[in-house]
Design a protein around this motif. Structure first.
Motif, PDB file in Angstrom:
ATOM      1  N   MET A 293       8.602  -3.659   1.278  1.00 16.38           N
ATOM      2  CA  MET A 293       8.744  -2.883   2.417  1.00 16.38           C
ATOM      3  C   MET A 293       9.696  -1.940   2.400  1.00 16.38           C
ATOM      4  N   LEU A 294       9.565  -1.222   1.162  1.00 17.78           N
ATOM      5  CA  LEU A 294      10.345  -0.261   0.743  1.00 17.78           C
ATOM      6  C   LEU A 294      10.226   1.157   1.783  1.00 17.78           C
TER       7      LEU A 294
ATOM      8  N   GLY B   5       0.770  -1.180  -0.118  1.00 23.85           N
ATOM      9  CA  GLY B   5      -0.071   0.040  -0.120  1.00 23.85           C
ATOM     10  C   GLY B   5       0.807   1.314  -0.063  1.00 23.85           C
ATOM     11  N   LEU B   6       0.613   2.062  -0.874  1.00 22.56           N
ATOM     12  CA  LEU B   6       1.533   3.327  -1.049  1.00 22.56           C
ATOM     13  C   LEU B   6       0.386   4.663  -0.324  1.00 22.56           C
ATOM     14  N   GLU B   7       0.913   5.216   0.732  1.00 26.44           N
ATOM     15  CA  GLU B   7       0.136   6.364   1.267  1.00 26.44           C
ATOM     16  C   GLU B   7       0.556   7.528   0.702  1.00 26.44           C
TER      17      GLU B   7
ATOM     18  N   PRO C 260       7.785  -3.511  11.065  1.00 33.86           N
ATOM     19  CA  PRO C 260       7.295  -2.035  11.349  1.00 33.86           C
ATOM     20  C   PRO C 260       6.273  -1.353  10.423  1.00 33.86           C
ATOM     21  N   CYS C 261       6.378  -1.909   9.119  1.00 31.23           N
ATOM     22  CA  CYS C 261       5.471  -1.324   8.245  1.00 31.23           C
ATOM     23  C   CYS C 261       4.111  -2.155   7.725  1.00 31.23           C
TER      24      CYS C 261
ATOM     25  N   TYR D 133       5.053  10.500   2.240  1.00 29.62           N
ATOM     26  CA  TYR D 133       4.705   9.474   1.734  1.00 29.62           C
ATOM     27  C   TYR D 133       5.081   8.231   2.530  1.00 29.62           C
ATOM     28  N   LYS D 134       4.502   6.922   2.664  1.00 30.49           N
ATOM     29  CA  LYS D 134       4.710   5.766   3.383  1.00 30.49           C
ATOM     30  C   LYS D 134       4.340   4.692   2.587  1.00 30.49           C
ATOM     31  N   VAL D 135       5.097   3.505   3.014  1.00 24.13           N
ATOM     32  CA  VAL D 135       4.684   2.064   2.078  1.00 24.13           C
ATOM     33  C   VAL D 135       4.467   1.458   3.294  1.00 24.13           C
TER      34      VAL D 135
END
Ligand code: GTP
Ligand code: SPV
Ligand code: MN
Length: 590
Positions: free
Chosen positions: A257-258, A231-233, A383-384, A269-271
């Motif tokens: 897990m990028l 999921g790319l936030e 963690p992600c 931005y978050k993955v």
């Protein structure tokens, strides 16, 4: 643990064949697993690592001849050779059963048979499927308990239902000459013998979740794919999901897990990781494509995993993890592998078990850890990990990405013109072979949708199934892309920095899905110009970028011959849509 008649009848048959001294049902409780860890430590099957630095972590070493999947010993025993198709090994099921019954006969004398009920997918989800693995290896039990949901809750969910995948594994004497990894798709049965390694024996993974499940998916109208799900936030807090298929050891765990480059992270931005290896995809009530990760852990490649390249994967391995075939750092009873850091331990035990001076050992060019050494880590450690990880309905997919390891030919990224073209792009994927399977490494081979070793039926029918799914999805179908993080220059250096910087490509992909980014139409699909990518802060020269984003028509014309040769094996079965796309590509390249 059960009164399920089908389960008990099957178990009786397997027990009378394998003749174990004892039968132990795995209930999924921590007490039982802890007792098994103790027992395996006492027998030397696993070693306990430093409890302070790596709490709940263990080490296991496999036989030297048993360190990867064995594709030449893997069979799809469908009713007919035609059903298995030209890309799979096949033997008549009756013949194979007879041959294997001989090998299994008495194979568990003096040993314990563990009965492991497991669910692929959250227990009880409409996406999920149940399997039961019989195994004589505690290592397999402990790995299954990380990689899947195991125990009594699964049997309760199965109830009296006869629908479960029957999995049998016997370690026997790990003889590579008599090693067999066999799927019987019509019987939902998997028999594995004479191995104790990863994908050969953790039967919920490739054997069930891909080979058997791809066959079920074809019957039932869904798909089982060798795909990560992320999921790319964006800074607005919107999350879009991408599913990506890369062959083994070609970057799924890393991409899943990028960590975005600093300037994108600062923007917000978050993955989020949903899965790192396998996706089960179904069309949802709203007509879109939804994906779940049927697994509960990561069986990831250790070498190359570091705080810098994949912080989240490394963090996932800091507790409750089993390490297989890495090196041991005897200075503090922890683990080490090539690429963890630049400081191999002087007092090391290499993966084969010899005590060595690690600093001198690597200086000779040898590897302390096997190139396919792995960690088995619980997904909940990550963690992600996505908040949707346990969502029984899965996540909606906006983009599908195919990719391979190509030193030449394939550009950094391109977009297919439409679904049918995208299926052609997946069907013609090629990649250099890796250490994840036994055999030569670095040879380019066709690996359609990264499923060559995992498709449980005729690959031509699999292409047709992809096309049918596209027809059902219509204008709700995800866009399809192809990426290549592995282009090399004349000196053999990677031209693209990869890892976190791949986020720049993912952003272009999602922007394309929303019609927000530019591209140029080329013979092979839509390519970005350098100016279409956000390259803020990236140290890469213009010439390199140009090459990464170019299509060399002559090189691609050479691809055509290879594709034709590859497709020839499917004869008339090759779907018309795929043949049409090949003709189109050929015309475009003239
Ligand atoms: P399986 O578990 O076998 O299915 O592999 P995987 O597809 O999950 O591959 P993984 O992410 O473990 O990566 C395998 C190897 O590729 C590791 O050694 C990584 O360091 C390397 N790798 C991953 N991503 C990149 C990238 O973007 N660039 C480069 N150059 N190497 C990468
Ligand atoms: C792969 O080879 O694609 C893996 C590892 O993910 S294994 O489970 O051994 O198949
Ligand atoms: Mn894999």
């Amino acid at each position: 643990m059960t009164t399920n008649k089908s389960v008990l009848a099957w178990l009786d048959d397997m027990v009378s064949m394998c003749k174990p001294d004892e039968i132990v049902w795995i209930d999924g409780s921590e007490e039982q697993l802890e007792a098994l860890r103790k027992e395996a430590c006492e027998s030397g099957e696993i070693l306990k690592l430093n409890e302070e630095k790596l709490p709940g972590c263990y080490y296991h070493r496999t036989a030297e001849n048993d360190v990867a999947r064995v594709e030449d010993r893997t069979f799809i025993c469908a009713r007919t050779k035609e059903e298995a198709g030209p890309t799979n090994n096949w033997m008549d099921p009756a013949e194979m059963y007879a041959k294997l019954r001989n090998l299994y006969n008495g194979s568990m004398k003096g040993r314990t048979m563990y009965v492991v009920p497991y669910s692929m997918g959250p227990i009880g989800s409409p996406f999920s499927k149940i399997g039961i693995e019989l195994t004589d290896s505690i290592y397999v039990v402990l790995n299954m308990a990380i990689m899947t949901r195991v125990g009594k809750a699964v049997m309760d969910c199965l109830g009296d239902c006869p629908e479960f995948v029957k999995c049998l594994h016997a370690k026997k004497d790990v003889n590579p000459e008599e090693r067999y990894i066999v799927q019987f798709p019509q019987d939902a049965t998997i028999w594995s013998i004479n191995s104790a390694y990863g994908g050969n024996v953790l039967l919920g993974k490739k054997c069930f979740a891909l080979r058997i499940a791809s066959y079920l998916g074809k019957q039932e109208g869904w798909m089982a794919e060798h795909m990560l799900i992320l999921g790319l936030e964006n800074p607005k807090g919107e999350i879009k999901y991408i599913a990506a298929a890369f062959p083994s050891a070609c970057g799924k765990t890393n991409l899943a897990m990028l960590i975005p480059p600093a300037y994108l992270k600062e923007k917000g931005y978050k993955v989020w990781t949903v899965g790192d290896d396998i996706a089960w995809l179904r069309i949802g009530e709203d007509g879109r494509l939804y994906a779940i990760n049927p697994e509960a852990g990561f069986f990831g490649v250790a070498p190359g995993t570091s705080e810098k390249t994949n912080f989240n994967a490394l963090a996932s391995t800091r507790q409750g993890t089993i390490f297989t075939n890495v090196a041991i750092n005897n200075e503090d009873n922890t683990v080490w592998w090539e690429g963890l850091d630049k400081n191999p331990p002087a007092d090391a035990t290499e993966w084969k078990g010899a005590k060595v001076n690690g600093k001198e050992y690597t200086a000779e060019g040898n590897k302390l850890a096997h190139p396919n050494s792995r960690f088995t880590a619980p997904a909940k450690n990550c963690p992600c990990i996505s908040s949707e990880f346990e969502n029984p309905a899965g996540v909606p997919i906006s983009a599908i990405v195919f990719g391979g390891r190509r030193a030449k030919t394939a550009p950094l990224v391109y977009q297919a013109r439409d679904w049918e073209h995208g299926v052609f792009v997946g069907a013609t994927m090629a990649s250099e072979t890796t250490a994840a399977a036994a055999g030569q490494v670095g040879v380019v081979r066709r690996d359609p949708m990264a499923m060559k070793p995992f498709c449980g039926y005729n690959m031509a029918d699999y292409f047709a199934h992809w096309l049918e799914m596209g027809e059902k999805l219509g204008d709700k179908a995800p866009s399809i892309f192809h990426v290549n993080w592995f282009r090399q220059d004349a000196e053999g250096h990677f031209m693209w920095p990869g890892f976190g910087d791949n986020m720049r490509v993912l952003n272009w992909i999602l922007d394309r899905c929303e019609g927000k980014a530019d591209a140029t139409e080329t013979a092979i699909g839509y390519l970005p110009k350098a100016s279409d990518l956000d390259l803020t802060g990236l140290d890469i020269d213009a010439a390199t970028l140009e090459e990464l984003l170019s299509v060399d028509k002559e090189v691609w014309a050479g691809e055509i011959d290879g594709i034709k040769e590859y497709f020839a094996q499917f004869g008339d079965k090759l779907p018309k849509g795929i043949a049409d796309q090949l003709a189109k590509l050929e015309a475009n390249l003239k």
